[in-house]
Design a protein around this motif. Sequence first.
Motif, PDB file in Angstrom:
ATOM      1  N   LEU A  34       0.838  -1.205   0.000  1.00 41.95           N
ATOM      2  CA  LEU A  34       0.000   0.000   0.000  1.00 41.95           C
ATOM      3  C   LEU A  34       0.873   1.255   0.000  1.00 41.95           C
ATOM      4  O   LEU A  34       0.593   2.216  -0.721  1.00 41.95           O
ATOM      5  N   ALA A  35       1.935   1.258   0.785  1.00 40.97           N
ATOM      6  CA  ALA A  35       2.827   2.425   0.842  1.00 40.97           C
ATOM      7  C   ALA A  35       3.480   2.693  -0.510  1.00 40.97           C
ATOM      8  O   ALA A  35       3.587   3.837  -0.948  1.00 40.97           O
ATOM      9  N   ARG A  36       3.893   1.651  -1.181  1.00 40.08           N
ATOM     10  CA  ARG A  36       4.603   1.788  -2.455  1.00 40.08           C
ATOM     11  C   ARG A  36       3.727   2.425  -3.541  1.00 40.08           C
ATOM     12  O   ARG A  36       4.233   3.076  -4.446  1.00 40.08           O
ATOM     13  N   HIS A  37       2.402   2.262  -3.430  1.00 39.11           N
ATOM     14  CA  HIS A  37       1.501   2.760  -4.469  1.00 39.11           C
ATOM     15  C   HIS A  37       0.628   3.931  -4.019  1.00 39.11           C
ATOM     16  O   HIS A  37      -0.235   4.385  -4.765  1.00 39.11           O
ATOM     17  N   CYS A  38       0.868   4.415  -2.814  1.00 39.25           N
ATOM     18  CA  CYS A  38       0.085   5.530  -2.275  1.00 39.25           C
ATOM     19  C   CYS A  38       0.290   6.786  -3.137  1.00 39.25           C
ATOM     20  O   CYS A  38       1.423   7.145  -3.449  1.00 39.25           O
ATOM     21  N   MET A  39      -0.790   7.418  -3.546  1.00 43.29           N
ATOM     22  CA  MET A  39      -0.810   8.652  -4.343  1.00 43.29           C
ATOM     23  C   MET A  39      -0.193   8.481  -5.734  1.00 43.29           C
ATOM     24  O   MET A  39       0.052   9.457  -6.437  1.00 43.29           O
ATOM     25  N   ALA A  48       8.538   7.517  -2.826  1.00 40.37           N
ATOM     26  CA  ALA A  48       9.991   7.622  -2.647  1.00 40.37           C
ATOM     27  C   ALA A  48      10.386   8.852  -1.834  1.00 40.37           C
ATOM     28  O   ALA A  48      11.412   8.845  -1.157  1.00 40.37           O
ATOM     29  N   ARG A  49       9.570   9.924  -1.901  1.00 43.74           N
ATOM     30  CA  ARG A  49       9.911  11.174  -1.203  1.00 43.74           C
ATOM     31  C   ARG A  49       9.384  11.254   0.221  1.00 43.74           C
ATOM     32  O   ARG A  49       9.998  11.882   1.079  1.00 43.74           O
ATOM     33  N   VAL A  50       8.222  10.669   0.469  1.00 43.21           N
ATOM     34  CA  VAL A  50       7.584  10.833   1.775  1.00 43.21           C
ATOM     35  C   VAL A  50       8.428  10.150   2.858  1.00 43.21           C
ATOM     36  O   VAL A  50       9.033   9.104   2.629  1.00 43.21           O
ATOM     37  N   ALA A  78       2.505   4.665   4.262  1.00 42.18           N
ATOM     38  CA  ALA A  78       3.500   5.521   3.605  1.00 42.18           C
ATOM     39  C   ALA A  78       4.244   6.398   4.610  1.00 42.18           C
ATOM     40  O   ALA A  78       5.284   6.964   4.283  1.00 42.18           O
ATOM     41  N   GLY A  79       3.700   6.539   5.808  1.00 44.73           N
ATOM     42  CA  GLY A  79       4.361   7.334   6.834  1.00 44.73           C
ATOM     43  C   GLY A  79       3.676   8.633   7.173  1.00 44.73           C
ATOM     44  O   GLY A  79       4.172   9.399   8.007  1.00 44.73           O
ATOM     45  N   ILE A  80       2.551   8.924   6.540  1.00 48.92           N
ATOM     46  CA  ILE A  80       1.828  10.170   6.824  1.00 48.92           C
ATOM     47  C   ILE A  80       1.325  10.142   8.272  1.00 48.92           C
ATOM     48  O   ILE A  80       0.615   9.221   8.673  1.00 48.92           O
ATOM     49  N   ALA A  81       1.698  11.174   9.041  1.00 48.09           N
ATOM     50  CA  ALA A  81       1.336  11.239  10.460  1.00 48.09           C
ATOM     51  C   ALA A  81       0.042  11.994  10.698  1.00 48.09           C
ATOM     52  O   ALA A  81      -0.593  11.830  11.737  1.00 48.09           O
TER      53      ALA A  81
END
Length: 167
Positions: A34-39, A48-50, A78-81
């Motif tokens: 899911l993180a790899r394809h987020c947005m 790659a940037r987040v 993806a790491g969004i807090a």
Amino acid sequence: MTQASATARRFGDDIDTDVIIPAIYLTSHRPEVLARHCMEPLDPGFAARVKPGDVLVAGRNFGCGSSREHAVLALQAAGIACVVAESFARIFFRNALNNGLPLVVCPDAVRDAREGDAIRVDLDGGQVWLGARAYSFPVHPPFLAGMIRQGGLVEYVRRRLAETGPD
């Protein structure tokens, strides 16, 4: 989480759940997928940037579209807090809080935020900071803030039952 200090990741209005995580990836619950394809449809380089703890800033109606819970899970993976927006789609709003992803409605901060700005969100104090500029927002009621802090509805209920018992 009472504060997030990180980089602003800026998007526009009407970001729908199919942009947050395309339907083709809904067969997976693996966070790394899911993180790899987020947005990805809107910004193929986003994953790659987040960085963990970054804050997504968006315009009106963030999370519109289908009611897929995967949209929230993808942002978290993806790491969004925290997400700061002018407004949120109703079902996305509920899914985010249920899963412990803090959401903030703060149109003034959204208006002034740019991609890459230093941003800090004080959930308890009701402030978004862009550099030295502060913007106020209404804080969540205490029970809702507690639910977010504990990681979402399931963990909140689990802890409440452990404290008080099922009756």
